[in-house]
Design an enzyme around this catalytic site. Structure first.
Site, PDB file in Angstrom:
ATOM      1  N   GLU A   1      -3.831 -10.709  -0.167  1.00 53.97           N
ATOM      2  CA  GLU A   1      -4.694 -10.649   1.011  1.00 53.97           C
ATOM      3  C   GLU A   1      -6.089 -11.039   0.561  1.00 53.97           C
ATOM      4  O   GLU A   1      -6.579 -10.551  -0.460  1.00 53.97           O
ATOM      5  CB  GLU A   1      -4.725  -9.228   1.605  1.00 53.97           C
ATOM      6  CG  GLU A   1      -3.397  -8.794   2.183  1.00 53.97           C
ATOM      7  CD  GLU A   1      -3.385  -7.350   2.697  1.00 53.97           C
ATOM      8  OE1 GLU A   1      -4.456  -6.822   3.044  1.00 53.97           O
ATOM      9  OE2 GLU A   1      -2.286  -6.766   2.725  1.00 53.97           O
TER      10      GLU A   1
ATOM     11  N   GLU B   1       0.825  -1.222   0.000  1.00 53.82           N
ATOM     12  CA  GLU B   1       0.000   0.000   0.000  1.00 53.82           C
ATOM     13  C   GLU B   1       0.858   1.271   0.000  1.00 53.82           C
ATOM     14  O   GLU B   1       0.757   2.079   0.912  1.00 53.82           O
ATOM     15  CB  GLU B   1      -0.931   0.000   1.220  1.00 53.82           C
ATOM     16  CG  GLU B   1      -1.997  -1.075   1.177  1.00 53.82           C
ATOM     17  CD  GLU B   1      -3.186  -0.718   0.290  1.00 53.82           C
ATOM     18  OE1 GLU B   1      -3.091   0.262  -0.478  1.00 53.82           O
ATOM     19  OE2 GLU B   1      -4.185  -1.438   0.352  1.00 53.82           O
TER      20      GLU B   1
HETATM   21  C1  IPT Z   1      -5.196  -3.926   3.570  1.00 57.16           C
HETATM   22  C2  IPT Z   1      -3.801  -3.765   4.099  1.00 57.16           C
HETATM   23  O1  IPT Z   1      -2.862  -4.142   3.157  1.00 57.16           O
HETATM   24  C3  IPT Z   1      -3.559  -4.530   5.349  1.00 57.16           C
HETATM   25  O2  IPT Z   1      -2.389  -4.050   5.934  1.00 57.16           O
HETATM   26  C4  IPT Z   1      -4.704  -4.419   6.283  1.00 57.16           C
HETATM   27  O3  IPT Z   1      -4.881  -3.088   6.640  1.00 57.16           O
HETATM   28  C5  IPT Z   1      -5.922  -4.918   5.612  1.00 57.16           C
HETATM   29  O4  IPT Z   1      -6.195  -4.159   4.478  1.00 57.16           O
HETATM   30  C6  IPT Z   1      -7.142  -4.805   6.472  1.00 57.16           C
HETATM   31  O5  IPT Z   1      -7.001  -5.363   7.720  1.00 57.16           O
HETATM   32  S1  IPT Z   1      -5.596  -2.415   2.782  1.00 57.16           S
HETATM   33  C7  IPT Z   1      -7.324  -2.297   2.566  1.00 57.16           C
HETATM   34  C8  IPT Z   1      -7.691  -0.851   2.315  1.00 57.16           C
HETATM   35  C9  IPT Z   1      -7.792  -3.102   1.431  1.00 57.16           C
END
Ligand code: IPT
Length: 953
Positions: free
Chosen positions: A483, A413
């Site tokens: 993720e 990010e």
């Molecule tokens: C995404 C991040 O990469 C991760 O660090 C964490 O914040 C996660 O989301 C949520 O828990 S960013 C999100 C705006 C898709």
């Protein structure tokens, strides 16, 4: 001297000065080292310049100072408090400036050298991690300063050391220019949180070295070449290798993979030192648009791991790191992304040894710049590029010798920009043997894998079918979900549906669930604290508790579900032909490490069991195997085969008998409960009786079944919304939690329309609706009995314009006293429509306490699915059809109102929900809502329960 100059380095975009160039992280066989971990003297100031640097001068009297443990974070040791923000910078965005209020911790450590510390050679002082900026003095000499919190920094100190009375002084600033590059979603935790070590460096010792150990799967041969700054010899006794550094050697080897982590012990010997090598031969390549290891495409069954300990924060000890790896292996996880920074280096050693694919991610995130449309993002500003390159080099140089590291990641990010491109260029040049990952680069200009986060199933399927378009470069690349499956609170839902896509389309190479562990902080009053619990002026609440493990590392139901979804052996059958299909879903290993067992269970009790001979199927192969004949003389009733794949012998990560995979195959169908309506309702003194049932004559409310008092039985559609129901506030998509509340589903009222005594039934008619809304449900309770048992049939019809699904649909009631709970149905843990893969049909026993899932922020939890019958509090309930069982010592409303577990105070009544349906869970606390097929649509429904109160013997 102006005060600015002395602390200028804090706000300087440069990575620092004075440190040695980065190199591989290793433990020497023979060079001495001295750990400087332990108690350090500590003084906290409010600003970077409140105190001068006289504390660094030998002789300074720190007698009045506090003490902190190193490694550690001072805010977790009673000095100041932690701050949690997801992506917002907790200070004004004015790079590279930071606030004047800049908690600064002066650390002081006195030490003597061991008596046998060699006089020759040099000595290096190593910091493995300090957040966020440190300035270091030894014996009064300023060594320099550095940033890059989760990266090592070394200083040459040999010339400054004395045999005794050395004074090491470290000034640590919470905020620095480096903070702009460290905007990861986690607690801001300043301190010296990783080891501090003094390393003797013998004359002629090893400096840096790079182990290149590839594997040619066509020849079954490995090629080893160790490039070393200092020439020497490389020996690997098991392979008969004895070559000069820099010289390649090819020999037959067993390759390394996460499934078969074969390591060969070796030694790199230079004139002055020997360093142990742990060589794993593997080749990672991008070929045919896929990431292949040793010639085979890999399916990542991964998890995102932040370092976390509920008392020590990111200061992790080796035992905790090992526990993480063991827990991952035992739950069939084969990959870890080190979100969002390189972990403690020992963690990677464990991954080499026990077998996990690693995406090693650089300590870089600038997420807060999204608030200004990424304007002034440091990764697109050349002034910051040296800092970015320094971070890339410190990660790659430190970790390059780990076979488990198969992919480098630029960070998380951080938008896009020239700095990232420069990092990618440098990494590609330094280590062409590993692909490069970065999610924020949708065109994949700099990367070797297309990466997405939280993409919904439909998009993932489109990508799998290669219908997603994208740049020419991207179309050549495989997809990983860096993720997905946001494990916040109850959930994540839909994992099985993702896995089905991954296993169907070769371009989909799996994903990494977000995330491994809840970052709850142990708290004396709250149990576990989350954002806002320390009075932060900006915070993101319990978004920091979104792991598959609870803060104390107990697996949450999400992890149990994930284990089942990604199991490396498929076991299935529909019960029609007496066979079970076994599929080897490993990428590399055959099934020879596993043994197979079967058991034949009637109503959840094993009638017979045995072992099943399964051939050592190659990866991807399946076999249909005959099941035995059902045991003669087995009792009548619903029967199932349960087939399990267990470890045939002890492994380094689990003992013999550990269940790796399982399947259940139907053998005989359930007989549904039958109650012939022979009893008549009888009116008495204010009551109506019907068989064992006693009702209030005026309201028709059930008061008792036999001797068991029952209160408040009525239709229930509300659940304490989960984090996934509530969704994330930035999401524009339909979020069910808020819509439900708007409709008033949490404050439904019950209007009594009629109590009708019939020939053979008592019928109670009601309408259930909320103030201000036309939407409602009619609910008709029809009671019948055969004299012993009481049957309730609930008929419900939605009325009005229902545009949203229901949270749940069923009945709830109170029982005065419940200890044990026994049921036949899904267990042992909770399950919901899209989190039910791991539910095993069986006979289960628990307590009311045992039925609760301790989500850090209380919410709907604990439902057991597919329950055929249950016994609790003297009551037996059979369902037609099977139902969902929930029982708690508090009401749904109390659960809904609680912010922490400690808000839940057990009352005198146990509240039982018997549900006909539950709405899906999904992943909308960050990702997509439940798939439509898991929605609990508001539509006419009818369901029955048979109650009895068997006299207790
Ligand atoms: C995404 C991040 O990469 C991760 O660090 C964490 O914040 C996660 O989301 C949520 O828990 S960013 C999100 C705006 C898709």
């Amino acid at each position: 001297m102006s005060f600015r100059t002395s602390t200028q380095y804090v706000e300087d975009v440069s990575p620092g000065s004075g440190a040695l160039p980065p190199r591989a992280w290793y433990a020497s066989c023979d060079a001495m080292s001295l750990s400087l971990n332990g108690g350090w003297r500590f003084r906290l100031s409010d600003t970077a310049d409140a105190e001068d640097d006289s504390f660094a001068t030998p002789g300074y009297d720190a007698g009045g100072w506090a003490e902190v443990s190193v490694p550690g974070h001072w805010v977790l040791q009673g000095h100041g408090s932690p701050v949690y923000t997801n992506h917002l910078y907790p200070f004004p965005v004015d790079p590279p400036r930071v606030p004047t209020e800049n908690p600064t911790g002066d650390h002081l450590r006195l030490f003597d050298l061991p008596g046998d510390w060699p006089a020759d050679g040099g000595t290096v002082l190593r910091f493995d991690g300090v957040e966020s900026c440190a300035r270091v003095w030894l014996n009064g000499t300023d060594l320099g300063e550095f940033k890059g919190s989760r990266l090592p920094h070394e200083f040459a100190v040999g010339h400054l050391l004395r045999p005794g009375g050395n004074v090491l002084a470290v000034r640590v600033h919470q905020w620095s220019a480096g903070s702009y590059l460290e905007d990861q979603d986690q607690w801001w935790l300043p301190g010296i949180f990783r080891d501090v070590t003094l390393l003797h460096r013998p004359a002629g010792g090893v400096l840096d070295f790079f182990v290149h150990a590839s594997y040619d799967h066509t020849a079954g041969a490995g090629t080893l070449r160790v490039d070393s700054d200092v020439a020497g010899r490389v020996t690997v006794p098991d392979l008969g290798i004895d070559v000069a550094t820099g010289e390649p050697v090819t020999v037959p080897v067993e390759p390394w993979s996460a499934e078969t982590p074969r390591l060969y012990d070796g030694v790199l010997a230079t004139e002055g030192e020997r360093v142990p090598l742990r060589v794993g031969f593997r080749t990672v390549e991008l070929s045919d648009g896929l990431i292949k290891v040793n010639g085979r495409p890999v399916l990542f069954k991964g998890v995102n791991r932040h370092e976390w300990h509920p008392e020590r924060g990111r200061a992790l000890d080796l035992a905790t790191m090992r526990e993480d790896v063991l827990l991952m292996k035992r739950h069939n996880i084969n990959a870890v992304r080190t979100s969002h920074y390189p972990p403690h280096p020992a963690f990677l050693g464990l991954c080499d040894e026990l077998g996990l694919w690693v995406i090693d991610e650089c300590d870089l995130e600038t997420h807060g710049f999204t608030e200004q449309g990424w304007r002034d993002n440091p990764v697109d500003d050349d002034r910051w590029t040296p800092a970015l390159l320094d971070r890339a080099a410190r990660m790659v140089e430190r970790d390059k010798n780990h076979p488990s590291v198969v992919i480098w990641s630029l960070g998380n990010e951080a938008g896009t920009g020239r700095g990232l491109t420069a990092m990618a260029g440098w990494i590609h040049g330094r280590d062409p043997s590993r692909p490069l990952h970065y999610e924020g680069d949708p065109g994949c200009r700099d990367t070797d894998v297309y990466s997405r986060m939280y993409a919904g199933h439909a998009e993932v399927e489109r990508i799998g079918r290669r219908l997603d378009g994208g740049t020419h470069k991207r179309r050549q690349l495989p997809l990983i979900l860096c993720e997905y499956g946001h494990a916040m609170g109850n959930g994540p839902g839909g994992l099985a549906d993702y896995q089905r896509l991954f296993e169907t389309h070769e371009r989909l190479q799996g994903g990494f669930v977000w995330e491994w562990i809840d970052h709850g902080i142990a708290h004396p009053e709250l149990g576990y604290a989350y954002g806002g619990d320390f009075g932060e002026e900006l915070h993101d609440g319990n978004f920091v508790c979104d792991g598959l493990l609870f803060p104390d590392r107990r697996p949450s139901p999400g992890l149990t579900e994930y284990k089942k979804v990604i199991e490396p052996v498929g076991i299935s059958g529909d019960g029609t032909d007496g066979t079970v299909r076994v599929t080897n879903k490993h990428d590399f290993a055959d099934l020879s490490a596993l043994a197979f067992t079967w058991s034949y269970e009637v109503e959840g009790e094993a009638a017979d069991s045995g072992t099943l001979a399964v051939p050592a199927l190659a990866p991807g192969a399946s076999a249909d195997l005959e099941l035995p004949e059902p045991p003669p003389g087995a009792p009548a009733g619903e029967a199932l085969w349960t087939v399990r794949a267990v470890l045939a012998g002890d492994t380094p990560w689990a003992p013999k008998g550990h269940v790796v995979a399982w399947g259940q195959i139907p053998a005989a169908e359930r007989r549904t409960p039958h109650v012939t309506a022979t009893a008549r309702p009888v009116a008495g003194d204010g009551v109506i009786t019907l068989g064992p049932g006693v009702f209030d004559a005026r309201t028709g409310a059930l008061r008792a079944v036999g001797d068991v008092a029952v209160s408040g039985l009525r239709l229930d559609v509300w659940r304490a919304t989960t984090d996934n129901d509530d969704g994330a506030d930035w999401q524009s998509d339909l979020r069910h939690g808020p819509l439900w509340r708007k409709l008033g589903l949490h404050r439904m009222r019950h209007r009594l329309d009629a109590v009708e005594m019939g020939e053979d039934a008592l019928t109670v008619r009601t309408r259930v609706a909320a103030a201000a809304r036309e939407t409602g449900l009619s609910a008709v309770y029809r009671w019948t009995s055969d004299g012993d048992r009481l049957r309730l049939t609930v008929g419900t019809v939605p009325e009005g314009d229902w545009t949203v699904p229901l949270p749940r649909l069923g009945i709830r009631f109170g029982l005065p006293a419940v200890d044990g709970v026994e049921w036949y149905g899904g267990g042992p843990g909770e399950a919901y429509p899209d989190t039910r893969t791991a539910s095993v049909v069986g006979r289960w026993r628990s307590t009311v306490e045992g039925l609760q899932t301790p989500y850090v922020r209380p919410q709907e939890n604990g439902a057991r699915i597919d329950v055929r019958w249950a016994e609790l509090g003297g009551l037996r309930v059979e369902g037609e059809p099977a139902f969902w069982l929930t029982a708690r010592r508090w009401t749904t409303e109390q659960l809904d109102a609680a912010a922490h577990r400690t808000d839940l105070v057990p009352g005198d009544t146990v509240w039982v929900n018997l549900d006909h349906g539950q709405h899906g869970i999904g992943s909308q606390s960050c990702g997509p809502a439940p798939l439509p097929r898991y929605h609990l649509r508001a539509e006419p429904a009818e369901f029955s329960f048979v109650f009895s109160a068997p006299a207790t013997p």
